[in-house]
Design an enzyme around this catalytic site. Structure first.
Site, PDB file in Angstrom:
ATOM      1  CG  ASP A 470      18.548  36.850  54.250  1.00 14.22           C
ATOM      2  OD1 ASP A 470      17.815  36.293  53.414  1.00 14.22           O
ATOM      3  OD2 ASP A 470      19.239  37.844  53.983  1.00 14.22           O
ATOM      4  CE1 TYR A 558      22.825  42.992  47.704  1.00 14.99           C
ATOM      5  CE2 TYR A 558      20.697  41.996  47.216  1.00 14.99           C
ATOM      6  CZ  TYR A 558      21.579  43.054  47.109  1.00 14.99           C
ATOM      7  OH  TYR A 558      21.216  44.175  46.400  1.00 14.99           O
ATOM      8  CG  HIS A 774      20.168  48.302  45.981  1.00 21.80           C
ATOM      9  ND1 HIS A 774      20.858  47.106  45.914  1.00 21.80           N
ATOM     10  CD2 HIS A 774      20.705  49.080  45.001  1.00 21.80           C
ATOM     11  CE1 HIS A 774      21.755  47.159  44.964  1.00 21.80           C
ATOM     12  NE2 HIS A 774      21.679  48.356  44.377  1.00 21.80           N
TER      13      HIS A 774
END
Length: 856
Positions: A470, A558, A774
């Site tokens: 990111d 997110y 996840h």
């Protein structure tokens, strides 16, 4: 409406006499029964007499109390301390609304004063002590002076980023060049000269031969006169692995628009009810997945089409295409592959030929609409379903009775005369803390977020290549607009940060990027109640009140909540929570091993979140050691016990790590251990080494084989903890180029480890990685709840203090039961009255520009 209760005498057998009618439930209260009172109650004569006698006793006691109160309490009691109270402040009525009418009072007394807004009393307002923060982010005027200086350097031939073409040289970012640690400590600890204030400028130089990305240090500020290459970057950066920028993306979008043409746009409209360009109301958008350089010598992006609704990443279409960006001439860029209906095609033309021949499966979707019987679109964040509570009722809130117990000035924070630290936002990475002290002693020189990585998996190209670092999208410029009352309490301090990047021609103040607040965790930090002839009769407890510094990174879908939590015990927590929208894929049979179906045509793609942190820990100086305390089973035989038969029991042994390779740790449940960094030359009163323990809840195993694909650049993810010798030329574990550079990483933590230097009695850095796997499920729709997503790193004092330093906290409560009952609050006022602050909808509306701003 709540029920009223009456206390009624019981009969000899403990039951209610029959004369009481209409009673359906009761509760015992001493020698009486507490029952719902629903109207008149018939009593016999003896009962009536008992009631009158009770009332007579109560009235006499009340009269005596009143006489004593008026005898010893001054008549100006209600109006004392005018600084704390004011008749002009609003009173919050029982209905929760503001009222200017004071409460009813006895006319024989003064009107009671009305509480002020909490924190308004200037007598309790703390003043920040004088402090020179050498870590303070660049101010706007400093950034502008650096920019002007660089434009005067003829060799760079710079143009403004918003005017740049693919072959133009421009400034990508400017931020603070943090001082070398030795220079900083000379100033902080030895009252030496402050280090020169300098800036770090990242330049995109495609006009150079070969094209490169270079980093230059510019100084001194505020009036620059020199520049030199960043000594912390040991090589030039290949232009092919540069970070995303608006210049490039503008050309990419135009290439896609030209390639799609009217034929493909018509195809999309027919089968999906929407298209990309020139649409009205029903539109398509996209996400992109970079193909790392380990897979391709060219710069490539997989474009994944989605519906432009709330929210797009829940509505993938199963239509993707690969954009290949050859060199710096966008006329040579082209669509190399197309993915449709679970099949790969060589081009848009190839797809259309096979489609018209009937040689390809067909997808037919309708633009998402609100379904019959529902109020809002599935996947949106508008309230839906059965609403609760039935009657709107405000939830609990916290407040500060006497205002802040911390100070913030020029990015320097002090709390309870114990904790102090500096914070800043790095454009290239993320938030950083410097010079973190407790009780005047440095615990850490630097604590900083290094990288956020999300590794997705799926049976389609875009998801397979979604190995996202990111920092490539600019973490800090995506942290702003915190909302009072939700993201942070109403009473928090909201702070902006100033950043400069190629997205804007001038520095920008990003509002509400950071919030700081004190928080009652509503759990004891410690407590004990003793009540026996052996231990005495007493209670002592301390509520866990902490200071929190919070920021939230919104990386398109997110949202990552990052907290630094400062405890009164000298412990420091770093906590990350994940929420926001999942990234999904179009549902096919091939996607079943990679996720569950969460919407009609959507599968939630499995993924792995990982967060890497740098902890430059300094325990009473910079010469520290790292050891693990390894737990094991002791089977020692003892002659004095049961003829020498052993009893297995827990024990531990010390394991000093001497080199960097020894200190690279991969978590193993079979070998539990403590991780301790300590100063071998500093001992407590019991000759134990004074140190801090690093504990993690959220160590997460990287399951993909090492040296596979994009993981070459995320080498920090191989280890849950690695301890290395600190060097100024090894300042970070990742870079903003990481999403592309895996063939030849710009930064690799593995390189820090491989030189295997001695780490005994050295300045040490711990690189800690936490995360979570996840596998999305239907309850992640529309948003993933934060519950269960937290990952925590904690620094805990370990034989560092003589006893727990929170024993000095005035927040503690001591109660003695014997020989005389007493309660000690250690001078903390107990009768402070104030009106808690609360942001109304109108207040929030006035702050719309602080919540929503163009992120660039």
């Amino acid at each position: 409406m709540s029920e009223e209760y009456a206390l009624l005498p019981t009969g000899e057998d403990g039951e209610i006499p029959e004369i009481y009618e209409g009673i359906t439930k009761n509760r015992r209260h001493g020698d009486a029964l507490q029952v719902p009172y629903k109207g008149l109650v018939r009593m016999n004569k003896s009962s009536v007499l008992k009631v009158f006698l009770s009332l007579s006793v109560l009235l006499n006691l009340a009269l005596i109390g009143f006489l004593l109160w008026t005898r010893f309490m001054p008549f100006d009691y209600w109006s004392k301390n005018d600084e704390q109270v004011s008749q002009t402040k609003p009173v919050i009525g029982l209905n929760g609304h503001s009222s200017t009418t004071p409460p009813s009072v006895d006319p024989n007394h003064h009107t009671p004063t009305v509480p002020t807004q909490c924190g308004d009393n200037s007598s309790f307002r703390l003043t920040a002590p004088p402090y020179r923060n050498i870590f303070h982010d660049l101010k706007s005027e400093e950034i502008i002076s650096v920019k002007k200086y660089l434009f005067k350097v003829k060799d760079f031939e710079l143009v403004e980023a918003f005017q740049a073409e693919l072959t133009s040289n421009f400034i990508f970012s400017i931020e603070l060049q943090t001082p070398n640690k030795s220079s900083a400590l000379h100033f902080l600890d030895n009252k030496g000269r402050p280090p020169a204030r300098e800036a770090l400028a990242v330049l995109f130089l495609p006009a150079f031969n070969p094209p490169v990305v270079e980093e230059y240090v510019v100084g001194p500020l505020p009036t620059p006169t020199y520049h030199y290459r960043n000594p912390r970057r040991d090589k030039s950066i290949d232009f092919r692995v540069r970070q995303f920028n608006n210049v490039e993306m503008g050309h990419a979008i135009r290439t896609v628009q030209n390639a799609l043409g009217t034929k493909i746009e018509g195809f999309l409209q027919k089968h999906y009810g929407a298209h990309f360009f020139g649409c009205v109301g029903q539109c398509l958008t996209f996400t992109s997945s970079a193909v790392s350089s380990v897979f391709s010598k060219e710069r490539r992006l997989w474009i994944n089409a989605m519906y432009m609704v709330e929210f797009s990443t829940l509505h993938a279409l199963g239509f993707q295409f690969l954009l290949t960006m050859v060199g710096l001439d966008s006329t040579k860029w082209y669509i190399e592959k197309v993915w449709y209906a679970d099949k790969l095609y060589d081009s848009f033309d190839d797809l259309m030929v096979k489609y018209e021949r009937g040689e390809t499966p067909r997808i037919s979707l309708k633009f998402p609409k609100v379904k019959s019987g529902e109020d809002t679109l599935r996947g949106s964040l508008n309230i839906k379903g059965k609403q609760f509570p039935k009657v709107p009722q405000a939830g609990p809130r916290q407040y500060e009775p006497q205002g802040h117990r911390y100070t913030v000035q020029d990015e320097h924070v002090e709390y309870l005369q114990q904790w102090s630290f500096n914070y800043r936002m790095s454009y290239a990475s993320a938030i950083q803390l410097y010079d973190v002290k407790f009780g005047g002693h440095r615990i850490a020189y630097e604590i900083s977020l290094q990288e956020i990585v999300v590794l997705y998996a799926g049976a389609n190209p875009a998801t397979m290549h979604a190995q996202l670092a990111d920092s490539a999208f600019g973490l800090s410029r995506n942290a702003h607009g915190l909302v009072p009352g939700v993201d942070c309490p109403d009473h928090a301090t909201f702070l902006p940060v100033t950043l400069f990047g190629a997205d804007h021609p001038n520095p920008l103040d990003y509002p509400n990027s950071v919030c700081i607040f004190e928080h009652n965790n509503n759990v004891p930090a410690r407590r004990h109640k003793a009540h026996s002839y052996r231990s005495g009769s007493y209670y002592q407890g301390l509520v866990d009140t902490v200071l929190i510094l919070r920021t939230v990174y919104v990386m398109y879908n997110y949202d990552y909540i990052l907290d630094f939590i400062f405890h009164q015990s000298g412990a420091l927590e770093i906590k990350v929570l994940s929420t926001g929208y999942i990234l999904s894929a179009f549902y096919t049979e091939g996607e079943k091993p990679f996720g569950f179906r969460v919407l009609d045509d959507t599968v939630g793609s499995i993924h792995h979140h990982m967060f890497n942190f740098k902890l430059d820990i300094d325990i009473l100086g910079t010469n520290n050691r790292y050891e693990t305390l390894n737990f094991k089973v002791d089977n020692t035989t003892r002659s004095w016990y049961d003829n020498g038969q052993p009893i297995p029991q827990l024990s531990f042994e010390r394991d000093l790590k001497r080199t960097e390779k020894e200190a690279a740790y991969k978590f193993n449940f079979e070998t539990p251990r403590y991780h301790v960094i300590y100063n071998n030359n500093m001992q407590n009163a019991f000759s134990e080494k004074r140190g801090y323990r690093l504990q993690a809840h959220g160590f997460s195993k990287q399951m993909i084989p090492e040296d596979t694909g994009a993981l070459n650049t995320y080498t920090w993810s191989r280890y849950q903890l690695a301890v290395t010798k600190r060097k100024d030329e090894e300042p970070v574990s990742s870079s903003m180029h990481a999403i592309f550079d895996s063939a030849d990483p710009v930064v690799s933590l593995q390189a820090f480890i491989d030189d295997d230097e001695d780490i005994v009695d050295q300045d040490l850095v711990a690189w800690a990685t936490v995360g979570m796997l996840h596998l999305p499920h239907t309850e992640d729709i529309p948003n993933t709840p934060t519950t269960g997503t937290e990952a925590v790193i904690t620094l805990l004092p370990y034989n560092y203090f003589q006893e727990c330093p929170s024993m000095g906290a005035r927040d503690a409560v001591r109660i003695n039961g014997e020989p005389r009952f007493s309660v000690n609050n250690h001078g903390i006022p107990q009768n402070v009255s104030c009106v808690p602050s609360h942001m109304s909808n109108d207040d929030i509306s006035k702050q719309k520009d602080l919540i929503f701003m163009a992120a660039g």
